[in-house]
Design a protein around this motif. Structure first.
Motif, short mmCIF file in Angstrom:
data_model
loop_
_atom_site.label_atom_id
_atom_site.label_comp_id
_atom_site.label_asym_id
_atom_site.label_seq_id
_atom_site.Cartn_x
_atom_site.Cartn_y
_atom_site.Cartn_z
N HIS A 77 4.60 -2.32 -18.96
CA HIS A 77 3.18 -2.45 -19.56
C HIS A 77 2.34 -3.02 -18.47
N LEU A 78 1.05 -2.71 -18.47
CA LEU A 78 -0.06 -2.80 -17.42
C LEU A 78 -0.30 -4.38 -17.74
N VAL A 79 -0.28 -5.12 -16.52
CA VAL A 79 -0.46 -6.71 -16.66
C VAL A 79 -1.46 -6.98 -15.35
N GLY A 80 -1.98 -6.20 -14.73
CA GLY A 80 -3.05 -6.56 -13.52
C GLY A 80 -2.85 -5.55 -12.62
N LEU A 81 -3.65 -5.85 -11.71
CA LEU A 81 -4.00 -5.10 -10.33
C LEU A 81 -3.65 -5.81 -9.18
N CYS A 82 -3.20 -4.91 -8.06
CA CYS A 82 -3.08 -5.25 -6.71
C CYS A 82 -3.30 -4.35 -5.76
N GLY A 83 -3.90 -4.43 -4.49
CA GLY A 83 -4.00 -3.51 -3.76
C GLY A 83 -4.62 -3.94 -2.44
N PHE A 84 -5.03 -2.82 -1.70
CA PHE A 84 -6.01 -3.27 -0.68
C PHE A 84 -7.41 -2.83 -0.89
N ASN A 85 -8.02 -3.95 -0.89
CA ASN A 85 -9.64 -3.64 -1.16
C ASN A 85 -10.29 -2.98 -0.18
N THR A 86 -9.96 -3.19 1.08
CA THR A 86 -10.22 -2.42 2.27
C THR A 86 -9.09 -2.11 3.06
N ILE A 87 -9.11 -0.98 3.65
CA ILE A 87 -8.18 -0.53 4.83
C ILE A 87 -9.10 0.11 6.08
N ASN A 88 -8.96 -0.56 7.15
CA ASN A 88 -9.60 -0.20 8.42
C ASN A 88 -8.59 0.68 9.22
N ARG A 89 -8.41 1.67 9.17
CA ARG A 89 -7.33 2.50 9.98
C ARG A 89 -7.58 2.61 11.31
N MET A 90 -8.84 2.39 12.01
CA MET A 90 -9.23 2.44 13.29
C MET A 90 -8.38 1.25 13.77
N ASN A 91 -8.60 -0.10 13.10
CA ASN A 91 -8.26 -1.37 13.67
C ASN A 91 -6.78 -1.74 12.87
N SER A 93 -5.95 -2.45 10.09
CA SER A 93 -5.94 -3.78 9.29
C SER A 93 -6.59 -3.56 7.77
N ALA A 94 -6.04 -4.51 7.04
CA ALA A 94 -6.60 -4.11 5.67
C ALA A 94 -6.55 -5.96 4.84
N ASP A 95 -7.31 -5.94 3.85
CA ASP A 95 -7.28 -7.14 3.04
C ASP A 95 -6.74 -6.75 1.72
N ILE A 96 -5.98 -7.82 1.03
CA ILE A 96 -5.53 -7.66 -0.11
C ILE A 96 -6.22 -8.38 -1.21
N GLY A 97 -6.37 -7.54 -2.43
CA GLY A 97 -7.04 -8.28 -3.61
C GLY A 97 -6.21 -8.33 -4.78
N TYR A 98 -5.99 -9.17 -5.71
CA TYR A 98 -5.20 -9.14 -7.05
C TYR A 98 -5.78 -9.92 -7.94
N TRP A 99 -5.24 -9.51 -9.38
CA TRP A 99 -5.62 -10.28 -10.23
C TRP A 99 -4.45 -9.96 -11.48
N LEU A 127 0.02 -0.62 9.30
CA LEU A 127 -0.91 -1.68 9.50
C LEU A 127 -0.52 -2.63 10.60
N ASN A 128 -1.38 -3.25 11.18
CA ASN A 128 -0.99 -4.51 12.19
C ASN A 128 -1.25 -5.82 11.73
N ARG A 129 -2.34 -5.78 10.91
CA ARG A 129 -2.93 -7.24 10.32
C ARG A 129 -3.42 -7.00 8.98
N ILE A 130 -2.95 -7.96 8.04
CA ILE A 130 -3.29 -8.10 6.74
C ILE A 130 -3.95 -9.69 6.48
N ALA A 131 -5.02 -9.25 5.72
CA ALA A 131 -5.66 -10.37 5.32
C ALA A 131 -5.66 -10.79 3.76
#
Length: 184
Positions: A77-91, A93-99, A127-131
């Motif tokens: 059952h679908l209960v929320g979302l989780c993922g990378f709001n942005t992915i910077n492939r050059m650097n 790096s990425a940042d995670i968002g969720y609810w 990736l090397n860095r996740i925020a």
């Protein structure tokens, strides 16, 4: 090929199919008051079909551009979302968002999902860095990066706009070396 991450036996993250637009709308509607405290978009008045275009865009963007949005499925059952709001492939790096739906909090679901997404980011996306950036007043959300060993890097002044005001945010970070050191 749709993106899918097996988190544990009863928990999976995967792309939400467009035909699930009513399910997503219903989940947001039921949790509107809970989500809107920290996610202003939850207050927008929407119709189920409004989610069709969003889901189509997520499907096009996943893996092809600078983001990845996955549905969280607990016992199918679908209960929320989780993922990378942005992915910077050059650097690398990425940042995670969720609810998460209020009825599914306190079960370790989000901690396990974020942990699996981190592994995916490091081992599959290279990736090397996740925020993770959280509202300083969202104590439930703050617990996720802290539980996983993220480092609180900075307090960002007036980063979030909600309820007609500006609120500070904490930025947490984890580098690949820090993650690997935690696993030893």
């Amino acid at each position: 090929m749709p993106y899918k991450i097996e988190v544990r036996e009863d928990l999976t993250m995967r792309e939400i199919e467009v035909h699930e637009y009513k399910t997503l709308h219903n989940l947001v509607t039921i949790n509107k008051a809970y989500l809107a405290e920290f996610l202003p978009w939850a207050n927008f008045e929407t119709e189920p079909q409004d989610y069709i275009e969003t889901l189509e865009e997520w499907k096009r963007s996943n893996g092809e551009s600078s983001m990845m949005t996955l549905g969280i499925y607990y016992e199918d059952h679908l209960v929320g979302l989780c993922g990378f709001n942005t992915i910077n492939r050059m650097n690398k790096s990425a940042d995670i968002g969720y609810w998460l739906a209020e009825s599914h909090t306190g079960k370790g679901i989000m901690t396990d999902c974020v942990k699996s997404l981190i592994k995916y980011g490091y081992h599959v996306l290279g990736l090397n860095r996740i925020a993770i950036i959280v509202d300083v007043e969202n104590t439930a959300s703050i617990k996720i990066p802290e539980r996983l060993g993220f480092v609180r890097e900075v307090k960002m002044k007036e980063y979030f706009y909600r309820n007609k005001g500006f609120y500070d945010g904490f930025m947490y970070r984890m580098t690949r070396l820090e993650w690997d050191a935690l696993k030893k």
